[in-house]
Design a protein around this motif. Structure first.
Motif, PDB file in Angstrom:
ATOM      1  N   PRO A 478       0.321  -0.625   0.221  1.00  0.00           N
ATOM      2  CA  PRO A 478       0.569  -0.203   0.401  1.00  0.00           C
ATOM      3  C   PRO A 478       0.835   1.407  -0.017  1.00  0.00           C
ATOM      4  O   PRO A 478       2.105   1.151   0.738  1.00  0.00           O
ATOM      5  CB  PRO A 478      -1.218  -0.059   1.349  1.00  0.00           C
ATOM      6  CG  PRO A 478      -0.226  -0.814   2.233  1.00  0.00           C
ATOM      7  CD  PRO A 478       1.142  -1.721   0.996  1.00  0.00           C
ATOM      8  N   ARG A 480       2.368   4.877   1.015  1.00  0.00           N
ATOM      9  CA  ARG A 480       2.031   6.281   2.196  1.00  0.00           C
ATOM     10  C   ARG A 480       3.042   7.162   1.407  1.00  0.00           C
ATOM     11  O   ARG A 480       4.374   7.006   1.175  1.00  0.00           O
ATOM     12  CB  ARG A 480       3.273   5.564   3.610  1.00  0.00           C
ATOM     13  CG  ARG A 480       2.935   6.411   4.039  1.00  0.00           C
ATOM     14  CD  ARG A 480       1.843   6.884   4.695  1.00  0.00           C
ATOM     15  NE  ARG A 480       1.675   5.648   5.474  1.00  0.00           N
ATOM     16  CZ  ARG A 480       0.267   5.726   6.006  1.00  0.00           C
ATOM     17  NH1 ARG A 480      -0.605   7.517   5.597  1.00  0.00           N
ATOM     18  NH2 ARG A 480      -0.174   4.793   6.914  1.00  0.00           N
ATOM     19  N   GLN A 492       3.780   2.471   7.888  1.00  0.00           N
ATOM     20  CA  GLN A 492       3.942   1.683   8.385  1.00  0.00           C
ATOM     21  C   GLN A 492       4.646   0.377   7.657  1.00  0.00           C
ATOM     22  O   GLN A 492       5.186   0.362   6.417  1.00  0.00           O
ATOM     23  CB  GLN A 492       2.702   1.166   8.781  1.00  0.00           C
ATOM     24  CG  GLN A 492       1.608   1.815   8.961  1.00  0.00           C
ATOM     25  CD  GLN A 492       1.992   1.753  10.410  1.00  0.00           C
ATOM     26  OE1 GLN A 492       2.447   0.722  11.284  1.00  0.00           O
ATOM     27  NE2 GLN A 492       2.490   2.964  11.154  1.00  0.00           N
ATOM     28  N   GLU A 495       4.871  -0.391   4.028  1.00  0.00           N
ATOM     29  CA  GLU A 495       3.944  -0.291   3.255  1.00  0.00           C
ATOM     30  C   GLU A 495       5.349   0.522   1.941  1.00  0.00           C
ATOM     31  O   GLU A 495       6.599   0.082   1.994  1.00  0.00           O
ATOM     32  CB  GLU A 495       3.910   1.064   3.401  1.00  0.00           C
ATOM     33  CG  GLU A 495       2.342   0.689   4.344  1.00  0.00           C
ATOM     34  CD  GLU A 495       2.018   2.426   4.772  1.00  0.00           C
ATOM     35  OE1 GLU A 495       0.937   2.672   4.834  1.00  0.00           O
ATOM     36  OE2 GLU A 495       2.993   2.668   5.583  1.00  0.00           O
ATOM     37  N   HIS A 550      -2.213   7.867  -4.036  1.00  0.00           N
ATOM     38  CA  HIS A 550      -3.129   8.114  -2.748  1.00  0.00           C
ATOM     39  C   HIS A 550      -2.926   6.651  -1.747  1.00  0.00           C
ATOM     40  O   HIS A 550      -2.678   5.608  -1.907  1.00  0.00           O
ATOM     41  CB  HIS A 550      -4.310   8.227  -3.061  1.00  0.00           C
ATOM     42  CG  HIS A 550      -4.900   8.695  -4.320  1.00  0.00           C
ATOM     43  ND1 HIS A 550      -5.416  10.306  -4.766  1.00  0.00           N
ATOM     44  CD2 HIS A 550      -5.805   8.519  -5.790  1.00  0.00           C
ATOM     45  CE1 HIS A 550      -4.840  10.715  -5.609  1.00  0.00           C
ATOM     46  NE2 HIS A 550      -5.849   9.809  -6.080  1.00  0.00           N
ATOM     47  N   ASN A 551      -2.999   7.794  -0.360  1.00  0.00           N
ATOM     48  CA  ASN A 551      -2.507   6.292   1.057  1.00  0.00           C
ATOM     49  C   ASN A 551      -2.947   5.299   0.238  1.00  0.00           C
ATOM     50  O   ASN A 551      -4.669   5.660   0.558  1.00  0.00           O
ATOM     51  CB  ASN A 551      -2.780   7.391   1.855  1.00  0.00           C
ATOM     52  CG  ASN A 551      -1.512   8.620   2.289  1.00  0.00           C
ATOM     53  OD1 ASN A 551      -0.350   7.990   1.867  1.00  0.00           O
ATOM     54  ND2 ASN A 551      -1.545   9.705   2.867  1.00  0.00           N
ATOM     55  N   GLY A 552      -3.155   4.374   0.706  1.00  0.00           N
ATOM     56  CA  GLY A 552      -3.485   2.657   0.830  1.00  0.00           C
ATOM     57  C   GLY A 552      -3.449   2.497  -0.217  1.00  0.00           C
ATOM     58  O   GLY A 552      -3.796   0.814  -0.267  1.00  0.00           O
ATOM     59  N   GLN A 553      -3.708   3.195  -1.309  1.00  0.00           N
ATOM     60  CA  GLN A 553      -3.688   2.379  -2.701  1.00  0.00           C
ATOM     61  C   GLN A 553      -2.342   1.301  -2.751  1.00  0.00           C
ATOM     62  O   GLN A 553      -1.776   1.493  -2.605  1.00  0.00           O
ATOM     63  CB  GLN A 553      -3.416   3.791  -3.454  1.00  0.00           C
ATOM     64  CG  GLN A 553      -4.412   3.639  -4.432  1.00  0.00           C
ATOM     65  CD  GLN A 553      -3.644   4.876  -5.745  1.00  0.00           C
ATOM     66  OE1 GLN A 553      -2.887   5.346  -6.157  1.00  0.00           O
ATOM     67  NE2 GLN A 553      -4.946   4.901  -7.184  1.00  0.00           N
ATOM     68  N   ARG A 554      -2.513   0.224  -3.334  1.00  0.00           N
ATOM     69  CA  ARG A 554      -1.790  -0.522  -3.175  1.00  0.00           C
ATOM     70  C   ARG A 554      -1.157  -0.986  -4.310  1.00  0.00           C
ATOM     71  O   ARG A 554      -2.324  -0.821  -5.682  1.00  0.00           O
ATOM     72  CB  ARG A 554      -2.550  -2.282  -3.189  1.00  0.00           C
ATOM     73  CG  ARG A 554      -1.784  -3.072  -3.558  1.00  0.00           C
ATOM     74  CD  ARG A 554      -2.362  -4.440  -2.958  1.00  0.00           C
ATOM     75  NE  ARG A 554      -1.347  -6.065  -2.445  1.00  0.00           N
ATOM     76  CZ  ARG A 554      -0.584  -5.677  -0.960  1.00  0.00           C
ATOM     77  NH1 ARG A 554      -0.761  -4.450  -0.261  1.00  0.00           N
ATOM     78  NH2 ARG A 554       0.329  -6.856  -1.144  1.00  0.00           N
ATOM     79  N   ASP A 568      -5.415  -1.364  -7.550  1.00  0.00           N
ATOM     80  CA  ASP A 568      -6.711  -1.381  -7.033  1.00  0.00           C
ATOM     81  C   ASP A 568      -6.929   0.056  -6.953  1.00  0.00           C
ATOM     82  O   ASP A 568      -6.257   1.056  -7.127  1.00  0.00           O
ATOM     83  CB  ASP A 568      -6.763  -1.553  -5.711  1.00  0.00           C
ATOM     84  CG  ASP A 568      -5.953  -1.195  -5.270  1.00  0.00           C
ATOM     85  OD1 ASP A 568      -5.303   0.427  -5.151  1.00  0.00           O
ATOM     86  OD2 ASP A 568      -5.481  -1.339  -4.058  1.00  0.00           O
TER      87      ASP A 568
END
Length: 568
Positions: A478, A480, A492, A495, A550-554, A568
């Motif tokens: 993901p 960050r 984290q 990331e 974007h944050n969290g995008q894999r 995603d």
């Protein structure tokens, strides 16, 4: 054109061709940094180019609205447009006395193996001299100093930086030349890629790993001590108070004394680890749960040496001798990437900041300035004259207020990557063959430092983002996005770190991220070089990575291909 403020010019116009240096200074710089961080580069490069007989005059910087642009100044100036139509006119280099002298001198320097003979100059000559020159700067007791003594310390820092950019340029040029010759040998003898050739000489650089290893050791010991671990569960500032008289406090103090002169964020005059010990505590806290090993890397070195012996066994005679010669040279220059930067630039710039802030305190007490950091908005001559009580400006408070407002406004600007039309590169066949070969090497190597090619500024229809291959390998995780060191605690494990650029401080994140993506830089940028040291897949020079992801995008990062795939 000298670096500094440019008056009465349209927003992004200047004489000549300039490239933006976003790899070091993506944000607007302070006036004091122009004086200490940029002007000395020009002075030092003049001497380095002359001593190595490089057929150029110097590095030159231009600061427009706080943003830094750079170029290498040609002897005799840029070629006039008519030479694009009549390339044979480039043969006229022979009638320019200085250019002729430099070209023939460069040919002689290469014939006499000038770069090869300087491989050990850092260890044998320049580093000892740097350490000796730094002693009075490091030992200066600024809190007890008077105004004149503070001015003298600022003069010492400036003089040191002007000297330091001479060996800095030489170390860089020696590394570039040896690196490119090694790559050529590997391609010609074995058809290896540049990544494969680099891996063969990937020696452990103590300067890269020493800081991380010390932090990891502190974190492991703290995790095993219940009392220390309990105190570290508190906010960092509170933890510092509780741990002051413990073994941890003593170890931390020793670490700060040895490693604290590093900007927490960027290559400019920002706060340092010495000024922000709570940030170091935060890094240690984040490492306490990490299972990343201290970097001895014996397994990789065994693999590397096995691969070297395997390839060497296929050679005989002159080819084996050539391979051995360039292998030995490349192994010696490889570890120089970080340590010389620390001693030649990082330490003196940090001590310049300390002296400037102390000077600011005194000028606040005298009612000349409103805040200690206001000195960052003065140029060197202005600050020295204020300290020596013969100020060049009658209203420093008003001047600083104006520059502060401009500095804040500059953050909203979108500077271009280049200004002006790129001059024609001289056809190399007009020069003596050996000199032409050397020029070709440097043209290629310099092109790998910053983003050169045009990359798409949007995601493709297939969700791909393109950049420059930084470090080989494929990894998923993901996203960050981090812009400043104050956000390190958000990262984290596992990331994909996405950021504008990296500095030596940012390498504390490398052990527990899955991959690295940067907006700036080329294959020889800090991000690319150090991610290869950590064998962390990376793609650099995406221009807009921090804006498009974007944050969290894999995402999947393919470092060898220079491609990021949004999953995603």
């Amino acid at each position: 054109m000298k670096c500094g403020e440019v008056e009465d010019m349209p927003l992004w116009e200047a004489k000549g061709f300039w490239m933006r240096d976003s790899i070091h200074w993506p944000r607007p710089v302070h006036p004091l940094f122009v004086s200490y961080g940029l002007n000395p580069v020009e002075i030092g490069s003049v001497h380095a180019f002359e001593e190595f007989s490089i057929p150029s005059l110097k590095y030159e910087y231009l600061v427009l609205h706080g943003y830094v642009f750079q170029r290498i100044v040609s002897i005799g100036g840029d070629p006039p447009p008519v030479m694009e139509r009549f390339p044979f006119l480039f043969h006229l280099w022979r009638i320019n006395p200085l250019l002729r002298s430099r070209v023939l001198g460069f040919e002689k320097f290469l014939r006499e193996k000038g770069f090869e003979n300087h491989v050990r100059a850092w260890q044998d000559v320049w580093e000892p001299e740097a350490q000796e020159r730094l002693k009075p700067i490091r030992n200066f007791e600024r809190a007890k100093a008077g105004l004149e003594e503070l001015a003298n310390q600022l003069e010492r820092c400036y003089d040191y930086l002007c000297w330091a950019w001479n060996p800095h340029n030489k170390v860089v040029m020696v590394g570039m030349y040896i690196r490119e010759r090694w790559m050529e040998v590997c391609k010609r003898l074995f058809n290896l890629t540049e990544f494969e050739a680099y891996e063969l000489v990937q020696m452990n650089d103590p300067a890269v790993f020493n800081t991380m290893n010390r932090l990891l050791t502190l974190a492991r010991r703290a995790a095993a001590d219940p009392a220390i671990k309990d105190s570290l569960s508190l906010p960092s500032e509170k933890a510092l108070e509780q741990l002051a008289n413990t073994w941890f406090g003593e170890e931390l103090e020793g670490f700060i004394e040895a490693e604290g002169d590093r900007p927490a964020d960027g290559f400019e005059f920002g706060p340092t680890w010495r000024e922000m010990p709570e940030m170091v505590v935060g890094i240690i806290k984040s490492l306490m749960g990490s299972d990343y090993p201290t970097t001895e890397d014996s397994d990789f070195q065994a693999y590397r040496l096995g691969r070297v012996n395997e390839l060497r066994s296929t050679l005989a005679g002159r080819e084996r001798e050539e391979f051995d010669t360039w292998l030995e040279l490349a192994e010696q220059v490889q570890p120089l990437s970080e340590i010389h930067d620390y001693l030649l630039m990082t330490v003196p710039l940090c001590h310049t900041r300390y002296a400037a802030l102390e000077a600011g305190k005194r000028l606040v007490q005298k009612g000349i300035l409103d805040g200690s950091e206001d000195t960052l908005f003065l140029y060197r001559e202005e600050l020295l004259s204020a300290l020596r009580e013969n100020s060049l400006h009658p209203d420093l408070k008003g001047l600083v207020a104006k520059r502060k407002a401009e500095h804040s406004q500059n953050y909203s600007l979108m500077p271009p990557q280049t200004i002006g039309k790129a001059p024609m590169v001289p056809p190399l066949h007009v020069f003596p063959p050996i000199a032409a070969e050397g020029m070709k090497i440097f043209l290629k190597q310099y092109s790998l430092i910053e983003v050169q090619k045009e990359v798409p500024l949007e995601l493709s229809a297939e969700g791909e983002l393109f950049g420059t291959p930084g470090s080989p390998g494929v990894a998923e995780g993901p996203v960050r996005i981090i812009h400043t060191a104050e956000e390190f605690h958000l990262v984290q494990e596992g990331e994909v770190l996405v950021c504008p650029l990296t500095t030596p401080t940012w390498t504390v994140l490398f052990p527990y991220v899955a991959a690295l993506i940067t907006d700036s830089g080329g294959a020889l940028s800090h991000a690319a070089i150090v991610s290869r040291e950590y064998r962390l897949p990376s793609v650099v020079g995406t221009i807009n990575g921090t804006k498009l992801l974007h944050n969290g995008q894999r995402v999947r990062v393919d470092g060898a291909a220079g491609v990021i795939q949004v999953l995603d």
